[in-house]
Design a protein around this motif. Structure first.
Motif, PDB file in Angstrom:
ATOM      1  N   PRO A  29      -7.094   5.317 -13.569  1.00 51.45           N
ATOM      2  CA  PRO A  29      -8.398   4.825 -13.723  1.00 51.45           C
ATOM      3  C   PRO A  29      -9.404   5.690 -12.626  1.00 51.45           C
ATOM      4  CG  PRO A  29      -7.134   3.522 -12.179  1.00 51.45           C
ATOM      5  CD  PRO A  29      -6.235   4.488 -12.746  1.00 51.45           C
ATOM      6  N   ASP A  30      -8.676   6.482 -11.911  1.00 55.82           N
ATOM      7  CA  ASP A  30      -9.544   7.091 -10.803  1.00 55.82           C
ATOM      8  C   ASP A  30      -8.982   8.402 -10.679  1.00 55.82           C
ATOM      9  OD1 ASP A  30     -11.085   7.260  -8.313  1.00 55.82           O
ATOM     10  OD2 ASP A  30      -9.011   7.115  -7.490  1.00 55.82           O
ATOM     11  N   ALA A  31      -9.670   9.447 -10.296  1.00 55.12           N
ATOM     12  CA  ALA A  31      -8.957  10.732  -9.738  1.00 55.12           C
ATOM     13  C   ALA A  31      -9.864  11.040  -8.556  1.00 55.12           C
ATOM     14  CB  ALA A  31      -9.126  11.761 -10.836  1.00 55.12           C
ATOM     15  N   GLY A  32     -10.312  10.345  -7.705  1.00 53.06           N
ATOM     16  CA  GLY A  32     -10.740  10.804  -6.392  1.00 53.06           C
ATOM     17  C   GLY A  32     -12.289   9.919  -6.205  1.00 53.06           C
ATOM     18  N   ASP A  33     -12.552   9.206  -7.060  1.00 53.19           N
ATOM     19  CA  ASP A  33     -13.847   8.534  -6.830  1.00 53.19           C
ATOM     20  C   ASP A  33     -13.777   7.176  -6.259  1.00 53.19           C
ATOM     21  OD1 ASP A  33     -14.664   7.026 -10.182  1.00 53.19           O
ATOM     22  OD2 ASP A  33     -12.772   7.194  -8.644  1.00 53.19           O
ATOM     23  N   ASP A  34     -14.714   6.325  -5.975  1.00 53.37           N
ATOM     24  CA  ASP A  34     -14.510   5.111  -5.401  1.00 53.37           C
ATOM     25  C   ASP A  34     -14.315   4.075  -6.268  1.00 53.37           C
ATOM     26  OD1 ASP A  34     -15.139   6.742  -2.859  1.00 53.37           O
ATOM     27  OD2 ASP A  34     -17.293   6.394  -3.087  1.00 53.37           O
ATOM     28  N   SER A  35     -13.932   4.334  -7.529  1.00 53.40           N
ATOM     29  CA  SER A  35     -13.748   3.017  -8.369  1.00 53.40           C
ATOM     30  C   SER A  35     -12.558   2.212  -8.134  1.00 53.40           C
ATOM     31  CB  SER A  35     -13.803   3.578  -9.690  1.00 53.40           C
ATOM     32  OG  SER A  35     -12.531   4.279 -10.027  1.00 53.40           O
ATOM     33  N   VAL A  36     -11.704   2.780  -7.523  1.00 53.63           N
ATOM     34  CA  VAL A  36     -10.498   1.962  -7.282  1.00 53.63           C
ATOM     35  C   VAL A  36     -10.465   1.216  -5.634  1.00 53.63           C
ATOM     36  CG1 VAL A  36      -8.025   2.303  -6.435  1.00 53.63           C
ATOM     37  CG2 VAL A  36      -8.889   3.588  -8.274  1.00 53.63           C
ATOM     38  N   ASP A  37     -10.072   0.162  -5.943  1.00 54.37           N
ATOM     39  CA  ASP A  37     -10.029  -0.733  -4.677  1.00 54.37           C
ATOM     40  C   ASP A  37      -9.003  -0.598  -3.669  1.00 54.37           C
ATOM     41  OD1 ASP A  37     -10.547  -2.776  -2.795  1.00 54.37           O
ATOM     42  OD2 ASP A  37     -10.302  -4.535  -4.262  1.00 54.37           O
ATOM     43  N   LEU A  38      -9.111   0.341  -2.928  1.00 58.36           N
ATOM     44  CA  LEU A  38      -7.994   0.720  -1.946  1.00 58.36           C
ATOM     45  C   LEU A  38      -7.846  -0.503  -0.959  1.00 58.36           C
ATOM     46  CD1 LEU A  38      -9.445   4.508  -0.877  1.00 58.36           C
ATOM     47  CD2 LEU A  38      -7.687   3.577  -2.591  1.00 58.36           C
ATOM     48  N   GLY A  39      -8.628  -1.493  -0.870  1.00 52.16           N
ATOM     49  CA  GLY A  39      -8.328  -2.647   0.241  1.00 52.16           C
ATOM     50  C   GLY A  39      -7.561  -3.255  -0.549  1.00 52.16           C
ATOM     51  N   HIS A  40      -7.264  -3.761  -1.823  1.00 47.79           N
ATOM     52  CA  HIS A  40      -6.423  -4.622  -2.365  1.00 47.79           C
ATOM     53  C   HIS A  40      -5.138  -4.504  -2.201  1.00 47.79           C
ATOM     54  CE1 HIS A  40      -6.043  -7.501  -5.885  1.00 47.79           C
ATOM     55  NE2 HIS A  40      -4.796  -6.913  -5.966  1.00 47.79           N
ATOM     56  N   HIS A  41      -4.554  -5.378  -1.617  1.00 50.13           N
ATOM     57  CA  HIS A  41      -3.004  -5.503  -1.322  1.00 50.13           C
ATOM     58  C   HIS A  41      -2.243  -6.772  -2.194  1.00 50.13           C
ATOM     59  CE1 HIS A  41      -3.645  -2.214   1.304  1.00 50.13           C
ATOM     60  NE2 HIS A  41      -4.633  -2.908   1.931  1.00 50.13           N
ATOM     61  N   GLY A  42      -1.147  -6.653  -2.198  1.00 49.35           N
ATOM     62  CA  GLY A  42      -0.201  -7.654  -2.841  1.00 49.35           C
ATOM     63  C   GLY A  42      -0.264  -9.091  -2.555  1.00 49.35           C
ATOM     64  N   ASP A  43      -0.742  -9.445  -1.314  1.00 54.33           N
ATOM     65  CA  ASP A  43      -0.756 -10.502  -0.676  1.00 54.33           C
ATOM     66  C   ASP A  43      -1.962 -11.386  -1.212  1.00 54.33           C
ATOM     67  OD1 ASP A  43      -2.440  -8.884   0.696  1.00 54.33           O
ATOM     68  OD2 ASP A  43      -3.179 -10.542   2.034  1.00 54.33           O
ATOM     69  N   VAL A  44      -3.063 -10.891  -1.801  1.00 51.11           N
ATOM     70  CA  VAL A  44      -4.098 -11.060  -2.517  1.00 51.11           C
ATOM     71  C   VAL A  44      -3.808 -11.883  -3.934  1.00 51.11           C
ATOM     72  CG1 VAL A  44      -6.282 -10.661  -3.727  1.00 51.11           C
ATOM     73  CG2 VAL A  44      -5.557  -9.538  -1.411  1.00 51.11           C
ATOM     74  N   GLU A  45      -2.603 -11.224  -4.403  1.00 51.17           N
ATOM     75  CA  GLU A  45      -2.186 -11.920  -5.917  1.00 51.17           C
ATOM     76  C   GLU A  45      -1.462 -12.980  -5.870  1.00 51.17           C
ATOM     77  OE1 GLU A  45      -2.643  -9.790  -8.295  1.00 51.17           O
ATOM     78  OE2 GLU A  45      -2.892  -7.697  -7.782  1.00 51.17           O
ATOM     79  N   VAL A  46      -1.007 -13.558  -4.688  1.00 46.91           N
ATOM     80  CA  VAL A  46      -0.237 -14.679  -4.359  1.00 46.91           C
ATOM     81  C   VAL A  46      -1.159 -15.834  -4.296  1.00 46.91           C
ATOM     82  CG1 VAL A  46       1.455 -15.912  -2.992  1.00 46.91           C
ATOM     83  CG2 VAL A  46       1.475 -13.325  -3.225  1.00 46.91           C
ATOM     84  N   GLY A  47      -0.828 -17.031  -4.670  1.00 44.65           N
ATOM     85  CA  GLY A  47      -1.565 -18.275  -4.691  1.00 44.65           C
ATOM     86  C   GLY A  47      -0.650 -19.407  -4.569  1.00 44.65           C
ATOM     87  N   GLU A  48      -1.176 -20.472  -4.476  1.00 42.92           N
ATOM     88  CA  GLU A  48      -0.497 -21.758  -4.342  1.00 42.92           C
ATOM     89  C   GLU A  48       0.445 -22.119  -5.737  1.00 42.92           C
ATOM     90  OE1 GLU A  48      -0.759 -26.445  -3.200  1.00 42.92           O
ATOM     91  OE2 GLU A  48      -2.702 -25.250  -3.016  1.00 42.92           O
ATOM     92  N   GLY A  49       1.545 -22.314  -5.516  1.00 42.14           N
ATOM     93  CA  GLY A  49       2.346 -22.645  -6.899  1.00 42.14           C
ATOM     94  C   GLY A  49       2.760 -21.625  -7.421  1.00 42.14           C
ATOM     95  N   LEU A  50       2.742 -20.276  -6.981  1.00 42.93           N
ATOM     96  CA  LEU A  50       3.225 -19.459  -7.786  1.00 42.93           C
ATOM     97  C   LEU A  50       4.369 -18.666  -7.441  1.00 42.93           C
ATOM     98  CD1 LEU A  50      -0.200 -17.379  -8.567  1.00 42.93           C
ATOM     99  CD2 LEU A  50       0.979 -18.752  -9.908  1.00 42.93           C
ATOM    100  N   VAL A  51       5.216 -18.115  -7.974  1.00 43.79           N
ATOM    101  CA  VAL A  51       6.505 -17.563  -7.556  1.00 43.79           C
ATOM    102  C   VAL A  51       6.109 -16.036  -7.140  1.00 43.79           C
ATOM    103  CG1 VAL A  51       8.963 -16.679  -7.918  1.00 43.79           C
ATOM    104  CG2 VAL A  51       8.081 -18.895  -8.800  1.00 43.79           C
ATOM    105  N   ASP A  52       6.297 -15.605  -5.742  1.00 42.46           N
ATOM    106  CA  ASP A  52       5.821 -14.274  -5.544  1.00 42.46           C
ATOM    107  C   ASP A  52       6.716 -13.189  -5.607  1.00 42.46           C
ATOM    108  OD1 ASP A  52       4.740 -12.410  -3.972  1.00 42.46           O
ATOM    109  OD2 ASP A  52       5.351 -13.040  -1.756  1.00 42.46           O
ATOM    110  N   LEU A  53       6.268 -12.389  -6.841  1.00 42.09           N
ATOM    111  CA  LEU A  53       7.051 -11.239  -7.088  1.00 42.09           C
ATOM    112  C   LEU A  53       5.832  -9.927  -6.635  1.00 42.09           C
ATOM    113  CD1 LEU A  53       8.894 -11.760 -10.347  1.00 42.09           C
ATOM    114  CD2 LEU A  53       9.628 -12.218  -7.945  1.00 42.09           C
TER     115      LEU A  53
END
Length: 370
Positions: free
Chosen positions: A18-42
């Motif tokens: 989706p990106d080849a060097g521009d600012d469109s990719v969210d570099l600050g997104h990490h796996g812990d953001v994906e986890v929520g209450e009641g979800l099995v964490d993979l």
């Protein structure tokens, strides 16, 4: 195409990225953001087992010393001894991620920093935050995300790469990485997951450069938060030339590493910890093989390369929608489109025990059939 070189202001890669060097990719997104209450964490690549007694007890005992300022000396000596280095070649950090910030802040004079992607996004994020213009080398998924040293620009004076690489789980040969070292260049190898790797008849960590003292400009980044489930404690370290580490230390806050984190570093550098790491890595390899085998039975699902760490990367058209449906059914996985060089058709899945894997694959198969 083995690799693609991109600049910080170029447009999208015409391939799946989706990106080849521009600012469109969210570099600050990490796996812990994906986890929520009641979800099995993979989505998060951290073991969930409680710390063993030999680790928990020193951390707990250190709480009695919180009135005193932290003394990094004993922990630094212990880490140095583990890797066969003098203490001056060790810099303790508040998690491996702090090391990337120190690099970006201290090395203001670099002219051409290159980050090899796909990989952990914090190195590039730290460089950009410090005002550096970053160039990317995008490894080719059709080639198993292999590193070809000749694709790295000869005049790059800072090169950053992971080994094994997050999110691809590719373990690059140490010889290929060593070929990137040269006078006038800082070569940063992120070995946050090195302790998860094993190889037949190879003692210790295959392809690690942690003990190499002969390579000019080499800086190895290590983490103690993954295998031992210490992400909340924040402890890592850098290994490299003493002069380079002194330069990085000048921009590090005073007492950056807490007393409990120093106690953890000392304990994790001991022989009991090393033996335990090897046993855990062997079990992890078996669980990873089971996950890969189960995934390979699913229609249209392709496992990238030869995974060698605590996670696997998979490709399937429409994986972004697949991730949403998994979430609705109680499973959290890591999206791929926030890694430069990947896109919405990629997902990263953490290796768990076989029962969890079997339950996950059953749900995934049901979604694919529907």
């Amino acid at each position: 195409m083995h690799a693609q070189l991109t600049g910080a202001a170029t447009g999208p890669d015409p391939a799946d990225a989706p990106d080849a060097g521009d600012d469109s990719v969210d570099l600050g997104h990490h796996g812990d953001v994906e986890v929520g209450e009641g979800l099995v964490d993979l989505a998060v690549n951290v073991r969930r087992d409680p710390p063993p007694r030999w680790l928990a007890e020193p951390i707990a005992a250190s709480l009695a010393d919180l009135a005193a300022y932290p003394d990094p000396g004993p922990a630094r000596a212990a880490v140095a001894a583990r890797h066969g280095r003098p203490p001056a070649e060790v810099l303790l950090t508040a998690g491996a991620a702090e090391g990337f910030v120190l690099l970006a802040q201290a090395l203001r004079g670099i002219r051409r920093p290159v980050v090899v992607h796909p990989q952990f996004t914090e190195p590039e994020a730290a460089l950009r935050a410090a005002g550096h213009t970053v160039q990317r080398v995008l490894l080719d998924p059709a080639d198993g995300f292999r590193l070809h040293p000749d694709r790295i620009p000869a005049d790059a004076d800072l090169v950053m790469i992971g080994n094994p690489t997050n999110p691809t789980a590719v373990l690059h040969p140490a010889a290929d990485l060593a070929a990137l070292a040269r006078p006038g260049r800082v070569l940063v190898v992120d070995e946050a997951f090195a302790d998860t790797t094993v190889a037949p008849d190879v003692p210790g960590e295959p392809e690690s450069l942690a003990a190499r003292r002969d390579l000019p400009g080499l800086l190895v980044v290590r983490s103690l938060t993954k295998t031992w489930g210490l992400a909340g404690l924040r402890i890592g370290y850098l290994l490299g030339e003493a002069a380079l580490l002194r330069r990085l230390a000048t921009v590090q806050p005073l007492w950056a590493v807490s007393t409990p984190a120093l106690a953890a570093a000392t304990a994790c550098a001991g022989p009991e910890a090393v033996r335990a790491e090897r046993a855990i890595a062997a079990r992890l390899a078996a669980d990873r093989d089971h996950l890969v085998t189960r995934l390979s039975t699913l229609p249209g699902v392709r496992v990238a390369g030869r995974p060698a760490s605590a996670f696997v990367l998979i490709h399937r058209p429409g994986a972004d929608r697949l991730r949403d449906e998994l979430r609705r059914r109680g499973w959290a996985v890591r999206r791929g489109d926030t890694f430069p060089g990947l896109g919405p058709d990629w997902l990263r899945i953490a290796v768990r025990d076989r029962a969890t894997t079997d339950a996950f694959v059953t749900v995934l198969a049901e979604i694919l059939e529907a």
